[in-house]
Each structure stands twice: as C-alpha cells, then as structure tokens.
Design an enzyme around this catalytic site. Structure first.
Site, PDB file in Angstrom:
ATOM      1  N   GLU A   1     -50.232 -30.766  62.426  1.00 32.67           N
ATOM      2  CA  GLU A   1     -49.444 -31.461  61.032  1.00 32.67           C
ATOM      3  C   GLU A   1     -48.475 -30.735  60.214  1.00 32.67           C
ATOM      4  O   GLU A   1     -49.056 -31.315  58.857  1.00 32.67           O
ATOM      5  CB  GLU A   1     -50.470 -32.837  60.144  1.00 32.67           C
ATOM      6  CG  GLU A   1     -51.334 -33.500  61.651  1.00 32.67           C
ATOM      7  CD  GLU A   1     -51.899 -34.521  61.246  1.00 32.67           C
ATOM      8  OE1 GLU A   1     -53.003 -34.016  59.760  1.00 32.67           O
ATOM      9  OE2 GLU A   1     -53.039 -35.207  62.146  1.00 32.67           O
TER      10      GLU A   1
ATOM     11  N   GLU B   1     -54.820 -37.279  68.138  1.00 32.16           N
ATOM     12  CA  GLU B   1     -55.721 -37.374  68.003  1.00 32.16           C
ATOM     13  C   GLU B   1     -55.486 -38.837  67.038  1.00 32.16           C
ATOM     14  O   GLU B   1     -53.787 -39.294  67.392  1.00 32.16           O
ATOM     15  CB  GLU B   1     -55.141 -37.024  65.764  1.00 32.16           C
ATOM     16  CG  GLU B   1     -55.467 -35.348  65.838  1.00 32.16           C
ATOM     17  CD  GLU B   1     -55.372 -34.921  63.997  1.00 32.16           C
ATOM     18  OE1 GLU B   1     -55.425 -35.987  63.473  1.00 32.16           O
ATOM     19  OE2 GLU B   1     -55.798 -33.898  64.070  1.00 32.16           O
TER      20      GLU B   1
END
Length: 831
Positions: A597, A702
């Site tokens: 991320e 995710e």
C-alpha cells in the site's frame, strides 16, 4: 458502474441508488475528491484526506481530546539551589551557640581561624601546615604537664621521707623499733612510686594521639561567633562529603547539635542522618575512632578485595558460560530471560557448549530464544544474502498439497485458470493495533502508544521479550493446519524491514521475526500452502499509517530522507531476494511482494513506478522466479490500463477492496451491499485482470466481511467510528444505513461475541463474504484480511469459520454472484 477500491468514495452519502449507477468505471479522475462532509476519502485503519493538487503528506486531524498536539509533557525541572543561600546557612551555623561548656573549653578560636586561613585548594589544610601545627601545639601542651607531674612526684617523695623520719624519732609504741620499715618495705614503696611514674609516662605518650583524635572533631564554634569557610565547588578527591546541616536548625540553637569540621553534625544527629541514608559514620562520641575509609589499613584491605574480585568475577563468568548451561536451559548468556517459556523443551539434553562462545547470547543462540519448537538447533553461522539460515533443516518435502483441488507444491499452480484462495497473517510479524489491542490498551492516551514504533520505544529493554512472546503465541502450527482444513491454499505473510535490519535510532525489535517468518514458511510447506511474501513496512514508511510501523509522515521517496530510504528499501530487497531465490523456496514462495500500500495519492506517481521497475529487475536478477506484485497505490484502477505497460514479466497487480472505509458504501443496507459486489466489483475485477481492456493479472490481496468500522482501534488508536459519528473532530456525521431515518446505529451488536450473533446476521456475513470470493475469483484470486484477531470477530477468518459464518471449505461456497440473494430474516439495518 463500479466504485472499486477501499479508497474510492463515489457513492458517499447518496440515498438515490440511481446516482450510483450513473457513475462510469472509465472515469480517469480519482473520483474521490469532493469536500462534502460525507464525501471525504477514508482508508483502512486511517483517516486520510488528500488534495489532488499537491503531493504533500496527509494531514492527520488527531483528536485533540485524546492526543495533545504539543510536545511531550515537559520534564519536571531539577530543583535550583541557591549557592549563596547555602553559604549564608553555613555562616549562621557558625554563629549558633554551643551549649556544652566542655566543648567551649576545648575550643581554640584563634587556632581555628588560622587553620582555615591555611586551607589548600581542596578546602582543607595542607599536610605540611597540619604537621607543623600539631607539633607546635603538642610541645606547648607538654611543658605545663611536665611541670605538674614533677611537682606531684616531689611532694609524694617528701611525704614518704617525712613519714619514715617520724617513725624513727617517735617513742610511741606504735612507732617503736618493732614497726620500723625494713629495707624490703622501702624498696617496695619505691617500686610503687616507679610504677606510678611509668603509668604517667604511658599516659603522656598516649596523650598526643588522643589529642589528635579530639582535634579531628574539635568544634569550630566557640564562645565567640565564627563563620565557616565556604565549601569548595567540588569535593577534593579522598575527602569525605560532609552532610550539610540545615541552617535553620542551627539557628534555633538546639543544645544537642554538634558541628563537625566539614559541615556535618555530631553524634546527636547521627541517628537522623542514618535514616536519611546520607551518613555513613559509626562514631558514638567526639572521641570515637574516625570512619573506616579514613584508616590506612582499611584502604589496604579494600584494595586487596578489589584485586581479588577483579580476578574472580571474570573467571566465574567464563566458567559459567562453559559449564553452567546443562542445568539452565535458558542460558546464562541469554539476553532475554526465557525460563518461563513453555516452548523450549527441545533444548532438553542439549549442551550449550555446542554453540561457539562467540555466538552465545547472539541472535543465533537458541538458548536466548523464547520458542525453539520445530527449529533445527544445530548451530550454523551460514548466511545467504547476509541473512542467517540458522533454524532451518537441510532437507524438505514439496510433495504436499492442502486439498485435492490444487496441485502439490512441486507442480506449478495454475494461476489464471484457478483462483487463489488465501488468507493474510496480519498483526503477527508486523503488529497492528486493531488486531492485537492487548499490546496497546493498557496505556493512556497521553502515552501516545499508537503503533509498533511507539510501542517498542515505550517497552524499552523489555521490547524484545514482549514482542517475541507475541510472535510465539499469536500464530502456531495449529493455525496452518486449520488453514488447510478450511480449504485455503495460499498464505500472505506480513513482515517488515526490521526482520532484516534496523537503522539509526529505530526502536524496533531487530531480526527476531526473521526466524519466525522462516518457520512459518516451513509450516506452509508441510501443509501444502503456497506463500505470498508481503513487506508491510519499509524504511521511512510508504504511507504513514500504523501498519507500516510508524504512523505519521511518509518518509519513503518523500522528504529529507526520501532518497536515502529509497536506497535502503532496494538494499532490503537485494538481501531477501537472494535468500528466497534459493532452490528450497522455488515451489513454496510463489508470489513476491515489493511494498504494501504505497500511498500514491500523496507520493509522486512516477517515482513510485520507477522504483517498482528497479526493484523488480533487481529481485529477478537475483533469481526470484515468483510473481512480483505491485500495489495499485489507491489510484483508480482504470488508470492502471496505461501504467507500467513496459513492465518486466511475471507481475501481478494487487488491489485491496473494502466497503467500510468508503463513506458512500458503508451506508448501504445489507442487500445493496451484496449487489454492489456482484454487479460492480465483479465486472471491474474481471476487466482489470485482462491485458486487452485492463492491466493484466490482478489479485485482491486484502478484503473482509466486516460491514462496520466498529472494531477497537480499527481507525487508529484513540479514534472513533464513522458508524456512530465519532470518527472526526468537529464532525458528528453518522455513516450507517439508518442515519437519516433511525433508529440510531450502534457498535454494540457488531462488537458482540459471535455466539450472540443472530442467524440472520450470520447468514448475511457469510453471503457477503462469498459474494466477494466470487467477484475476486474472476481474476487471479484473493487473500482474506486476516486469519486471526484477538477480538475483532468480523476481521478473523478463523473466528468466522469456527462460528459458522464462513463456508466450511473455501472452495465450496454456498453462494456465488448470479444466485438469488437470500433473505436475512428480520435483521435490522443499524448493525
């Protein structure tokens, strides 16, 4: 059209569903930047808001009621002592009356004045001056004593002669010749006088020594007021530090107060000072012996003891290292006391001598480990890429498979034709507050323990033992057995750069997590699970969120140390890629992540893409054959159609999808939430996974079945929730399906134990999860976030699986997109 990433906030607070479907997927803007109160972008575990016009770091509006924006509480200042005041106190002490007449008689005011006038630099008389004065005073005192002694002796002799003469002259019968002294009697009398003279001479010889003792304690205060000389700024070496008596106490003229040469009190104050811990003397009166440290013989004894200890202690340490470990499994050289660990029985019967002395107490010494289960404890200092292989077995078996639906490890997994069904190990080797709140909840908001960085800093010397205990307890071999039994086939394992090294003043626990990572991979191998390596925290922090290790400013590719941390992150990949390029990992580590991320909404996009290309080429040059993943950086997925078109081969795009951090999606009711997944996300993921209309091979790294943001610490330590309108300071906007119509939304039901969930709620949660499995299965597959949590039940695959709101087998769901959405009974919409 879809609103796809957890960073996407298209739907915001709209209550008109038609507006959602008027949105188009191919919008090239990052469609997240309106400034309506309900239209702020939110991400998992943070409250990021971004202005597309700049690349400044995000502005975190921490709750000022929870966290003081000012600096840390100032340290309590040290008490400032007035030197002149202390001197005045000593001066007044010299003016205080001395009640004892005997003390006044012994006072030598003029001599004391002259003695103070001859102090050396250290604040005491010079030795030569002391010697001269002692000799002078001794001589002056001796002369009158000699004269008195001779006079007494002469008078005794005259009395004796007179008595003898009278006896000879007397006619009295009592004095007759029969009673006259004989020669022997006279000799005895003379002997008696001689013995008396000898005693007096002995007393004379003893007198100077006694006078010397008394002089050491001679009061400086006499009948006339006298002032103490100022104390030196630094006590001379070898000079005792006398206790400074309160000037107020002296001024009161207490009769029991006696003052010593350097400002201390006499016997009357001894008990009081002994209690205070500032008085080491043992004298009971002014004529007592001086303290032991002033006696030469004690210096000799102490010196001998020091020499003996200097020899004995090192020898004892060496001998204990060589011979003391068979009876002490924790090892005397251990830097961490692991004697209470239940996981070190494999050390039984082993000798610590098997570990070279140079490695004892190091990271390679199993006697310092909290957990030795399933490690090879045969010592080796061999490294690959500079990283140790200690703990690994020299052989391995890649013939295992988790279930009959996937090939064994020694056969290629059919990526693209069969979806990945995996889970994350979040919060384990990279600690995250909402996953393990027990590590954070015992601190107050003033402590600001909000991430792994501040936690380790607060723990200080106990950080290593505390964190390793978490590593050993949070995930065990049984978890990998359960993953296999749940029908999963991949595991995404989070770890951070401090598994390899630390920099500068990093407080992180360095290198211990490395061996737990290696053991986890071996457990995956044992049960046929393939591994996706996920560096969750890299030097400088790639997003400024707590799960990167340190919440705050982004320091990777940004700021003063941006380029330094760029190179450090490449160095990190240079090491781990060499290690995982070994043949033993070829079949089990099949996906290799670069960075989790990176916040490309704040970072320069080109800089991130250039680093991605450099890192991919580096690891592939080092022998990595696994697929390399690049995260979408929270950009609109449509933009990735044109990005990294000239990328290296064997790369996956990684996207993370949540509905609860998007204020336009968290307000959807239960049925609309399932429709969003099956109508919008399904087509979006399917398209981005193609090379013709999208980017190419894509995974969802995710996602979760959580339908609220109610979990403790999910939005950062100390932050509230969108669901109840407590998330932002000054903004009480509630984001939940019944916010406008009522009743009030509450986190109580969402945070309740799974045993309290209604059948309708469990049905929704499982359908919601299976819809996402179906959508992400149109691409390369998925990894659920996360496998295990301490208390956040809607974020734990294990908890859902064991409590009946996850499919019994991941490859055999009850619902898939295209099926009719089932009824959830009378499930209320406010939880």
């Amino acid at each position: 059209m879809p609103s796809h990433s957890r960073s996407r906030d298209r739907y915001r607070s709209e209550r008109d569903p038609s507006r959602r479907y008027r949105e188009v997927y191919d919008d090239d803007d990052d469609d997240d930047f309106d400034y309506h109160p309900r239209e702020r972008r939110r991400y998992r575990r943070d409250d990021y808001q971004h202005d597309i016009r700049s690349h400044e770091s995000p502005n975190y509006n921490d709750d000022l009621n929870e966290y003081d924006a000012a600096a840390e509480d100032p340290a309590v200042p040290l008490r400032s002592h007035d030197v002149e005041g202390r001197r005045r106190e000593r001066s007044r002490a010299g003016e205080s009356p001395i009640a004892s007449p005997s003390r006044r008689d012994r006072n030598r005011g003029g001599e004391e004045y002259r003695r103070h006038g001859t102090y050396g630099d250290g604040g005491s008389p010079t030795r030569a001056m002391r010697d001269r004065r002692h000799r002078s005073r001794d001589g002056q005192r001796a002369r009158p004593r000699d004269m008195d002694r001779e006079a007494r002796r002469q008078r005794r002799r005259e009395r004796a002669r007179g008595a003898a003469a009278m006896k000879h002259k007397s006619s009295d019968s009592t004095n007759s010749g029969s009673h006259l002294l004989s020669a022997d009697a006279l000799a005895k009398l003379r002997s008696h006088y001689d013995e008396e003279d000898q005693r007096e001479r002995s007393q004379e010889q003893e007198q100077p020594r006694m006078e010397s003792k008394r002089q050491r304690k001679r009061p400086i205060v006499g009948d006339e007021p006298q002032a103490l000389a100022p104390f030196p700024d630094e006590t001379p070496r070898g000079q005792s530090k006398g206790r400074i008596v309160s000037g107020a106490y002296l001024e009161e003229g207490h009769p029991e107060m006696e003052v010593r040469h350097r400002g201390g009190g006499g016997p009357a104050m001894e008990a009081r000072w002994r209690k205070e811990g500032n008085w080491d003397g043992t004298m009971e009166g002014s004529d007592a012996q001086p303290p032991f440290w002033k006696r030469k013989k004690w210096w000799i004894v102490i010196g001998v003891l020091v020499v003996v200890l200097a020899i004995v202690i090192p020898v004892a340490v060496v001998m204990s290292k060589k011979h003391g470990h068979d009876d002490d499994k924790s090892g005397s050289s251990s830097s961490v006391d692991n004697s209470d660990s239940p996981y070190i029985s494999s050390l039984d019967g082993l000798s610590h001598d098997s570990i070279p002395e140079s490695a004892q107490g190091s990271i390679l010494d199993p006697w310092t480990w909290y957990d030795t289960r399933d490690f090879n404890l045969t010592f080796t200092n061999e490294t690959v890429g500079g990283l140790p292989i200690m703990g690994l077995n020299s052989t391995w078996d890649d013939s295992t498979r988790p279930n009959d639906n996937v090939p064994p490890l020694n056969e290629s997994f059919p990526y693209g034709s069969q979806p990945i069904r995996g889970v994350n190990l979040g919060g384990w080797l990279s600690i995250e507050p909402f996953i393990v709140p027990s590590l954070f909840e015992n601190y107050s908001s003033k402590d600001r323990i909000i991430d792994e960085y501040t936690l380790c800093k607060k723990l200080g010397s106990s950080a290593a033992s505390t964190i390793e205990k978490h590593y050993a307890d949070f995930i065990s071999e049984q978890d990998f057995i359960d993953m296999r039994d749940a029908g999963l086939d991949h595991v995404r394992i989070q770890f951070s750069y401090w598994a390899v090294t630390t920099y500068d003043d990093d407080p992180y626990v360095a290198k211990i997590s490395w061996r737990y990572l290696l053991r986890a991979i071996e457990y995956c191998r044992k049960y046929g699970l393939r591994v996706n390596l996920d560096p969750h925290g890299i030097p400088g922090s790639q997003n400024g969120w707590n799960h990167s290790g340190r919440e705050g400013v982004i320091g990777w590719l940004n700021g003063t140390d941006g380029q330094l941390n760029r190179q450090r992150s490449l160095d990190f990949h240079n090491q781990i890629s060499q290690f995982f390029a070994q043949p033993r990992y070829k079949n089990v580590v099949t996906i290799y992540g670069l960075v989790n991320e990176p916040l490309m909404l704040s970072l320069p996009v080109e800089d991130v893409l250039n680093w991605t290309t450099d890192a991919t080429k580096l690891v592939q040059k080092n022998g990595i054959s696994a697929y390399v993943t690049v995260h979408d950086g929270f950009l609109n997925l449509s933009k990735w159609k044109q990005m990294l078109k000239d990328r290296p081969d064997r790369m996956f795009l990684d996207t993370h999808q949540y509905t609860i951090f998007n204020t336009g999606q968290i307000v959807l009711n239960h049925t609309d939430r399932v429709k969003l997944i099956c109508n919008d996300w399904y087509n979006m993921i399917k398209e981005i996974n193609t090379t013709s209309a999208g980017w190419g091979p894509t995974i969802c790294g995710e996602w979760s079945q959580a339908d609220t943001d109610c979990a403790q610490y999910l939005n950062n330590v100390g932050r509230g929730t969108r669901w109840e309108g407590t998330f932002a300071i000054g903004d009480s906007t509630v984001y939940c399906p019944t916010a406008d119509t009522g009743p009030t939304c509450s986190c109580a039901s969402a945070n309740a134990p799974p045993a309290d969930y209604s059948d309708g709620y469990k049905k929704f949660l499982q359908t919601y999860a299976e819809a996402q499995m179906s959508a992400f299965g149109t691409a390369q597959g998925w990894f659920y976030w996360t496998w295990h949590t301490e208390s956040a039940a809607q974020w734990s695959y294990k908890t859902a699986w064991k409590n009946g709101y996850m499919p019994k087998k991941a490859y055999a769901p009850d619902f898939k997109c295209g099926d009719d959405i089932p009824s959830f009974g009378d499930l209320p919409e406010y939880y």
